[in-house]
Design a protein around this motif. Sequence first.
Motif, PDB file in Angstrom:
ATOM      1  N   GLU A   7      76.388  55.853 -40.434  1.00  0.00           N
ATOM      2  CA  GLU A   7      76.285  56.131 -38.993  1.00  0.00           C
ATOM      3  C   GLU A   7      75.655  54.951 -38.266  1.00  0.00           C
ATOM      4  OE1 GLU A   7      75.916  59.290 -35.781  1.00  0.00           O
ATOM      5  OE2 GLU A   7      76.510  59.655 -37.830  1.00  0.00           O
ATOM      6  N   VAL A   8      74.610  54.360 -38.856  1.00  0.00           N
ATOM      7  CA  VAL A   8      73.938  53.209 -38.246  1.00  0.00           C
ATOM      8  C   VAL A   8      74.901  52.038 -38.169  1.00  0.00           C
ATOM      9  CG1 VAL A   8      72.065  51.518 -38.551  1.00  0.00           C
ATOM     10  CG2 VAL A   8      71.627  53.948 -38.909  1.00  0.00           C
ATOM     11  N   ASN A   9      75.655  51.800 -39.229  1.00  0.00           N
ATOM     12  CA  ASN A   9      76.615  50.697 -39.221  1.00  0.00           C
ATOM     13  C   ASN A   9      77.710  50.925 -38.184  1.00  0.00           C
ATOM     14  OD1 ASN A   9      75.297  49.244 -41.170  1.00  0.00           O
ATOM     15  ND2 ASN A   9      76.452  50.141 -42.876  1.00  0.00           N
ATOM     16  N   ARG A  10      78.153  52.146 -38.058  1.00  0.00           N
ATOM     17  CA  ARG A  10      79.189  52.457 -37.077  1.00  0.00           C
ATOM     18  C   ARG A  10      78.687  52.207 -35.657  1.00  0.00           C
ATOM     19  NH1 ARG A  10      80.905  56.799 -34.154  1.00  0.00           N
ATOM     20  NH2 ARG A  10      79.249  58.112 -34.927  1.00  0.00           N
ATOM     21  N   LEU A  11      77.405  52.567 -35.386  1.00  0.00           N
ATOM     22  CA  LEU A  11      76.844  52.319 -34.070  1.00  0.00           C
ATOM     23  C   LEU A  11      76.689  50.827 -33.795  1.00  0.00           C
ATOM     24  CD1 LEU A  11      74.119  55.115 -33.792  1.00  0.00           C
ATOM     25  CD2 LEU A  11      76.274  54.975 -32.570  1.00  0.00           C
ATOM     26  N   ARG A  12      76.371  50.060 -34.830  1.00  0.00           N
ATOM     27  CA  ARG A  12      76.222  48.616 -34.647  1.00  0.00           C
ATOM     28  C   ARG A  12      77.574  47.949 -34.394  1.00  0.00           C
ATOM     29  NH1 ARG A  12      72.123  47.207 -39.535  1.00  0.00           N
ATOM     30  NH2 ARG A  12      70.334  48.278 -38.659  1.00  0.00           N
ATOM     31  N   ARG A  13      78.633  48.505 -34.911  1.00  0.00           N
ATOM     32  CA  ARG A  13      79.947  47.896 -34.765  1.00  0.00           C
ATOM     33  C   ARG A  13      80.606  48.255 -33.435  1.00  0.00           C
ATOM     34  NH1 ARG A  13      82.875  50.089 -39.597  1.00  0.00           N
ATOM     35  NH2 ARG A  13      80.928  50.856 -40.412  1.00  0.00           N
ATOM     36  N   ARG A  14      79.982  49.134 -32.659  1.00  0.00           N
ATOM     37  CA  ARG A  14      80.591  49.540 -31.386  1.00  0.00           C
ATOM     38  C   ARG A  14      80.667  48.327 -30.462  1.00  0.00           C
ATOM     39  NH1 ARG A  14      77.936  53.931 -27.516  1.00  0.00           N
ATOM     40  NH2 ARG A  14      77.847  55.134 -29.416  1.00  0.00           N
ATOM     41  N   LYS A  15      81.755  48.256 -29.679  1.00  0.00           N
ATOM     42  CA  LYS A  15      81.950  47.139 -28.765  1.00  0.00           C
ATOM     43  C   LYS A  15      80.945  47.236 -27.618  1.00  0.00           C
ATOM     44  CE  LYS A  15      86.897  46.506 -29.163  1.00  0.00           C
ATOM     45  NZ  LYS A  15      88.133  46.524 -28.388  1.00  0.00           N
ATOM     46  N   PRO A  16      80.444  46.150 -27.167  1.00  0.00           N
ATOM     47  CA  PRO A  16      79.555  46.206 -26.000  1.00  0.00           C
ATOM     48  C   PRO A  16      80.353  46.559 -24.741  1.00  0.00           C
ATOM     49  CG  PRO A  16      79.907  43.924 -26.660  1.00  0.00           C
ATOM     50  CD  PRO A  16      80.596  44.783 -27.681  1.00  0.00           C
ATOM     51  N   ILE A  17      79.657  47.170 -23.788  1.00  0.00           N
ATOM     52  CA  ILE A  17      80.315  47.552 -22.520  1.00  0.00           C
ATOM     53  C   ILE A  17      80.571  46.266 -21.726  1.00  0.00           C
ATOM     54  CG2 ILE A  17      80.010  48.857 -20.383  1.00  0.00           C
ATOM     55  CD1 ILE A  17      78.183  50.734 -21.924  1.00  0.00           C
ATOM     56  N   PRO A  18      81.795  46.110 -21.234  1.00  0.00           N
ATOM     57  CA  PRO A  18      82.115  44.888 -20.482  1.00  0.00           C
ATOM     58  C   PRO A  18      81.206  44.736 -19.254  1.00  0.00           C
ATOM     59  CG  PRO A  18      84.105  46.146 -20.930  1.00  0.00           C
ATOM     60  CD  PRO A  18      82.948  46.973 -21.372  1.00  0.00           C
ATOM     61  N   ILE A  19      80.931  43.525 -18.877  1.00  0.00           N
ATOM     62  CA  ILE A  19      80.035  43.230 -17.760  1.00  0.00           C
ATOM     63  C   ILE A  19      80.586  43.774 -16.442  1.00  0.00           C
ATOM     64  CG2 ILE A  19      80.984  40.965 -17.243  1.00  0.00           C
ATOM     65  CD1 ILE A  19      77.303  41.695 -17.202  1.00  0.00           C
ATOM     66  N   PHE A  20      81.920  43.780 -16.298  1.00  0.00           N
ATOM     67  CA  PHE A  20      82.531  44.315 -15.075  1.00  0.00           C
ATOM     68  C   PHE A  20      82.194  45.793 -14.900  1.00  0.00           C
ATOM     69  CE2 PHE A  20      86.143  46.388 -12.969  1.00  0.00           C
ATOM     70  CZ  PHE A  20      86.043  45.778 -11.734  1.00  0.00           C
ATOM     71  N   ILE A  21      82.274  46.552 -15.982  1.00  0.00           N
ATOM     72  CA  ILE A  21      81.961  47.981 -15.929  1.00  0.00           C
ATOM     73  C   ILE A  21      80.479  48.176 -15.630  1.00  0.00           C
ATOM     74  CG2 ILE A  21      81.966  50.128 -17.243  1.00  0.00           C
ATOM     75  CD1 ILE A  21      84.737  49.164 -16.558  1.00  0.00           C
ATOM     76  N   GLN A  22      79.621  47.352 -16.208  1.00  0.00           N
ATOM     77  CA  GLN A  22      78.189  47.459 -15.949  1.00  0.00           C
ATOM     78  C   GLN A  22      77.884  47.168 -14.471  1.00  0.00           C
ATOM     79  OE1 GLN A  22      76.077  44.912 -18.643  1.00  0.00           O
ATOM     80  NE2 GLN A  22      76.729  46.043 -20.467  1.00  0.00           N
ATOM     81  N   LEU A  23      78.507  46.118 -13.935  1.00  0.00           N
ATOM     82  CA  LEU A  23      78.308  45.792 -12.518  1.00  0.00           C
ATOM     83  C   LEU A  23      78.828  46.896 -11.608  1.00  0.00           C
ATOM     84  CD1 LEU A  23      79.194  41.989 -12.433  1.00  0.00           C
ATOM     85  CD2 LEU A  23      76.975  43.032 -12.025  1.00  0.00           C
ATOM     86  N   LEU A  24      79.997  47.430 -11.963  1.00  0.00           N
ATOM     87  CA  LEU A  24      80.585  48.507 -11.174  1.00  0.00           C
ATOM     88  C   LEU A  24      79.686  49.739 -11.180  1.00  0.00           C
ATOM     89  CD1 LEU A  24      83.142  49.118  -9.545  1.00  0.00           C
ATOM     90  CD2 LEU A  24      84.123  50.071 -11.622  1.00  0.00           C
ATOM     91  N   ALA A  25      79.161  50.110 -12.336  1.00  0.00           N
ATOM     92  CA  ALA A  25      78.264  51.264 -12.429  1.00  0.00           C
ATOM     93  C   ALA A  25      76.960  51.012 -11.672  1.00  0.00           C
ATOM     94  CB  ALA A  25      77.966  51.574 -13.897  1.00  0.00           C
ATOM     95  N   GLY A  26      76.421  49.807 -11.765  1.00  0.00           N
ATOM     96  CA  GLY A  26      75.198  49.476 -11.038  1.00  0.00           C
ATOM     97  C   GLY A  26      75.401  49.527  -9.533  1.00  0.00           C
ATOM     98  N   MET A  27      76.512  48.973  -9.059  1.00  0.00           N
ATOM     99  CA  MET A  27      76.802  49.006  -7.617  1.00  0.00           C
ATOM    100  C   MET A  27      77.005  50.439  -7.135  1.00  0.00           C
ATOM    101  SD  MET A  27      76.548  45.999  -6.501  1.00  0.00           S
ATOM    102  CE  MET A  27      77.486  45.680  -5.052  1.00  0.00           C
TER     103      MET A  27
END
Length: 130
Positions: A7-27
């Motif tokens: 489970e820990v390895n699977r969580l580490r392998r998850r793709k990071p959230i793209p910066i565009f989505i992070q900016l969109l959510a923050g805005m």
Amino acid sequence: MNNREGEVNRLRRRKPIPIFIQLLAGMFLIAALAIALTNWFNYRQTSRIALNRTADYTQESVDQLSAKIDVLLRQYDQASQMIAFDEKVLKALHRTASKDGETSGYGFRPVFGGKSPLYRWRYADSFIRP
């Protein structure tokens, strides 16, 4: 490998959230917060204005009703004085007086023996003779 390590390895392998989505959510969060605060302040101000206007209108209504009641009470007082001190009414009360002249037929007697220019009447049982 046990289940927990997988489970820990699977969580580490998850793709990071793209910066565009992070900016969109923050805005979106910043815009939603700004709109919420603006609406909250507008609501408070509007409710305060509505409360003040309602209080003013209520006070104006009370003042108008008070003035109207004063006028009506003055009119009733004038009408009752016209009836009570009218010469025809006084003569009718004197005509119906008993033979000894102390009490009228309605149970009233003149105060001050009728010497006052304005006749004042009291109920016969409440009048105490000296």
